[in-house]
Design a protein around this motif. Structure first.
Motif, PDB file in Angstrom:
ATOM      1  N   ALA A  59       0.186  46.151  22.170  1.00  0.00           N
ATOM      2  CA  ALA A  59      -0.402  46.466  23.469  1.00  0.00           C
ATOM      3  C   ALA A  59       0.246  45.550  24.488  1.00  0.00           C
ATOM      4  O   ALA A  59       0.701  44.453  24.154  1.00  0.00           O
ATOM      5  N   ILE A  60       0.298  45.995  25.748  1.00  0.00           N
ATOM      6  CA  ILE A  60       0.955  45.198  26.775  1.00  0.00           C
ATOM      7  C   ILE A  60       0.163  45.250  28.073  1.00  0.00           C
ATOM      8  O   ILE A  60      -0.469  46.260  28.393  1.00  0.00           O
ATOM      9  N   SER A  61       0.211  44.151  28.797  1.00  0.00           N
ATOM     10  CA  SER A  61      -0.310  44.089  30.157  1.00  0.00           C
ATOM     11  C   SER A  61       0.625  43.194  30.953  1.00  0.00           C
ATOM     12  O   SER A  61       0.934  42.075  30.523  1.00  0.00           O
ATOM     13  N   CYS A  62       1.105  43.694  32.079  1.00  0.00           N
ATOM     14  CA  CYS A  62       2.001  42.927  32.938  1.00  0.00           C
ATOM     15  C   CYS A  62       1.367  42.817  34.320  1.00  0.00           C
ATOM     16  O   CYS A  62       0.768  43.777  34.807  1.00  0.00           O
ATOM     17  N   GLU A  63       1.502  41.668  34.926  1.00  0.00           N
ATOM     18  CA  GLU A  63       0.884  41.408  36.226  1.00  0.00           C
ATOM     19  C   GLU A  63       1.825  40.624  37.122  1.00  0.00           C
ATOM     20  O   GLU A  63       2.703  39.904  36.647  1.00  0.00           O
ATOM     21  N   ARG A  64       1.578  40.752  38.417  1.00  0.00           N
ATOM     22  CA  ARG A  64       2.252  39.897  39.385  1.00  0.00           C
ATOM     23  C   ARG A  64       1.668  38.499  39.251  1.00  0.00           C
ATOM     24  O   ARG A  64       0.457  38.323  39.255  1.00  0.00           O
ATOM     25  N   THR A  65       2.538  37.512  39.131  1.00  0.00           N
ATOM     26  CA  THR A  65       2.089  36.131  39.033  1.00  0.00           C
ATOM     27  C   THR A  65       2.694  35.290  40.153  1.00  0.00           C
ATOM     28  O   THR A  65       2.619  34.068  40.119  1.00  0.00           O
ATOM     29  N   GLY A  66       3.271  35.965  41.117  1.00  0.00           N
ATOM     30  CA  GLY A  66       3.888  35.308  42.262  1.00  0.00           C
ATOM     31  C   GLY A  66       4.623  36.348  43.075  1.00  0.00           C
ATOM     32  O   GLY A  66       4.550  37.549  42.774  1.00  0.00           O
ATOM     33  N   PRO A  67       5.337  35.914  44.102  1.00  0.00           N
ATOM     34  CA  PRO A  67       6.130  36.870  44.888  1.00  0.00           C
ATOM     35  C   PRO A  67       7.156  37.548  43.975  1.00  0.00           C
ATOM     36  O   PRO A  67       7.834  36.880  43.203  1.00  0.00           O
ATOM     37  N   VAL A  68       7.236  38.874  44.046  1.00  0.00           N
ATOM     38  CA  VAL A  68       8.144  39.629  43.183  1.00  0.00           C
ATOM     39  C   VAL A  68       9.514  39.717  43.832  1.00  0.00           C
ATOM     40  O   VAL A  68       9.643  40.129  44.986  1.00  0.00           O
ATOM     41  N   VAL A  69      10.519  39.303  43.065  1.00  0.00           N
ATOM     42  CA  VAL A  69      11.911  39.379  43.513  1.00  0.00           C
ATOM     43  C   VAL A  69      12.689  40.108  42.428  1.00  0.00           C
ATOM     44  O   VAL A  69      12.813  39.613  41.301  1.00  0.00           O
ATOM     45  N   LEU A  70      13.191  41.299  42.777  1.00  0.00           N
ATOM     46  CA  LEU A  70      13.969  42.078  41.812  1.00  0.00           C
ATOM     47  C   LEU A  70      15.363  41.494  41.687  1.00  0.00           C
ATOM     48  O   LEU A  70      16.042  41.272  42.682  1.00  0.00           O
ATOM     49  N   GLY A  71      15.794  41.265  40.471  1.00  0.00           N
ATOM     50  CA  GLY A  71      17.163  40.846  40.200  1.00  0.00           C
ATOM     51  C   GLY A  71      18.022  42.075  39.983  1.00  0.00           C
ATOM     52  O   GLY A  71      17.709  43.177  40.458  1.00  0.00           O
ATOM     53  N   ASP A  72      19.081  41.910  39.245  1.00  0.00           N
ATOM     54  CA  ASP A  72      20.004  43.010  38.945  1.00  0.00           C
ATOM     55  C   ASP A  72      19.448  43.802  37.764  1.00  0.00           C
ATOM     56  O   ASP A  72      19.859  43.608  36.624  1.00  0.00           O
ATOM     57  N   SER A  77       8.738  56.187  16.140  1.00  0.00           N
ATOM     58  CA  SER A  77       7.301  55.998  16.044  1.00  0.00           C
ATOM     59  C   SER A  77       6.666  56.363  17.375  1.00  0.00           C
ATOM     60  O   SER A  77       7.243  56.136  18.437  1.00  0.00           O
ATOM     61  N   ALA A  78       5.465  56.906  17.323  1.00  0.00           N
ATOM     62  CA  ALA A  78       4.737  57.273  18.543  1.00  0.00           C
ATOM     63  C   ALA A  78       3.824  56.144  19.003  1.00  0.00           C
ATOM     64  O   ALA A  78       3.065  56.312  19.949  1.00  0.00           O
ATOM     65  N   LYS A  79       3.887  54.993  18.369  1.00  0.00           N
ATOM     66  CA  LYS A  79       3.040  53.862  18.741  1.00  0.00           C
ATOM     67  C   LYS A  79       3.590  53.235  20.014  1.00  0.00           C
ATOM     68  O   LYS A  79       4.734  52.789  20.047  1.00  0.00           O
ATOM     69  N   MET A  80       2.745  53.218  21.074  1.00  0.00           N
ATOM     70  CA  MET A  80       3.213  52.696  22.352  1.00  0.00           C
ATOM     71  C   MET A  80       2.049  52.244  23.203  1.00  0.00           C
ATOM     72  O   MET A  80       0.903  52.576  22.941  1.00  0.00           O
ATOM     73  N   SER A  81       2.381  51.481  24.230  1.00  0.00           N
ATOM     74  CA  SER A  81       1.419  51.043  25.228  1.00  0.00           C
ATOM     75  C   SER A  81       2.197  50.850  26.518  1.00  0.00           C
ATOM     76  O   SER A  81       3.388  50.539  26.492  1.00  0.00           O
ATOM     77  N   ILE A  82       1.525  51.023  27.663  1.00  0.00           N
ATOM     78  CA  ILE A  82       2.214  50.982  28.950  1.00  0.00           C
ATOM     79  C   ILE A  82       1.433  50.130  29.951  1.00  0.00           C
ATOM     80  O   ILE A  82       0.206  50.058  29.893  1.00  0.00           O
ATOM     81  N   ILE A 100       7.499  49.782  35.476  1.00  0.00           N
ATOM     82  CA  ILE A 100       6.774  50.284  34.318  1.00  0.00           C
ATOM     83  C   ILE A 100       7.261  49.493  33.107  1.00  0.00           C
ATOM     84  O   ILE A 100       8.469  49.398  32.879  1.00  0.00           O
ATOM     85  N   TYR A 101       6.332  48.935  32.359  1.00  0.00           N
ATOM     86  CA  TYR A 101       6.660  48.208  31.137  1.00  0.00           C
ATOM     87  C   TYR A 101       6.070  48.982  29.966  1.00  0.00           C
ATOM     88  O   TYR A 101       4.867  49.211  29.909  1.00  0.00           O
ATOM     89  N   LEU A 102       6.932  49.387  29.047  1.00  0.00           N
ATOM     90  CA  LEU A 102       6.545  50.178  27.887  1.00  0.00           C
ATOM     91  C   LEU A 102       6.786  49.357  26.633  1.00  0.00           C
ATOM     92  O   LEU A 102       7.911  48.894  26.405  1.00  0.00           O
ATOM     93  N   THR A 103       5.760  49.131  25.839  1.00  0.00           N
ATOM     94  CA  THR A 103       5.970  48.516  24.533  1.00  0.00           C
ATOM     95  C   THR A 103       5.955  49.633  23.500  1.00  0.00           C
ATOM     96  O   THR A 103       5.132  50.544  23.566  1.00  0.00           O
ATOM     97  N   HIS A 104       6.919  49.567  22.588  1.00  0.00           N
ATOM     98  CA  HIS A 104       7.082  50.641  21.608  1.00  0.00           C
ATOM     99  C   HIS A 104       7.762  50.100  20.363  1.00  0.00           C
ATOM    100  O   HIS A 104       8.421  49.055  20.404  1.00  0.00           O
TER     101      HIS A 104
END
Length: 151
Positions: free
Chosen positions: A73-86, A134-139, A122-126
């Motif tokens: 299972a996965i959970s992702c959150e903002r933990t500060g100002p978001v800066v996209l890299g490459d 496998s169909a086991k996933m979390s988003i 979007i963060y997908l764990t699989h």
């Protein structure tokens, strides 16, 4: 003891997760482990991945010594100002985390996909398996806007 983090594919950045939680689930010593890692190419995003860690007793009892379930299972959150890299911007995304779940054939992976229209990561764990999928996933999703314009 946390499992060693390994690269899942050539595009993944070397990454180590930090174990932040461990919950016992039965008398044999099986645990649910929670690891945290920062996205290596997106500053300000932290993900937590939970997975099942089999005990020595369970491995002996089940007979498949070298394999763990690939459920996660996965959970992702903002933990500060978001800066996209490459980051990869195509629909296939890119691997940002991988952890082996068997000696050779199976791993638990996290893939990041950028939804440019919705301005969302979007963060997908699989599970990734050599022989069969496998169909086991979390988003989990992380919006890139700050929400201050929401009415």
């Amino acid at each position: 003891m946390a499992l060693a983090v390994a690269l899942g594919c050539a595009l993944a950045v070397p990454l180590r997760a930090e174990e932040v939680g461990r919950v016992g689930v039965d008398w044999t010593g099986n645990d649910i482990v929670i690891d945290a890692f920062d996205d290596p190419k997106v500053q300000g995003v932290t993900c937590h991945v939970a997975y099942f860690d089999r005990s020595v007793i369970d491995r002996l009892k089940q007979g498949n010594w070298f394999e763990d379930p690939s459920n996660g299972a996965i959970s992702c959150e903002r933990t500060g100002p978001v800066v996209l890299g490459d980051i990869a911007r195509g629909p296939k995304g890119e691997s940002v985390f991988s952890e082996r779940r068997s000696l050779i054939f199976k791993s638990l992976r996290v893939t990041r996909i950028y939804d440019e229209r919705a301005q969302t990561l979007i963060y997908l764990t699989h599970a990734a398996e050599l022989v069969e999928g496998s169909a086991k996933m979390s988003i989990s999703t992380v919006p890139l806007y700050d929400g201050s314009d929401v009415r």
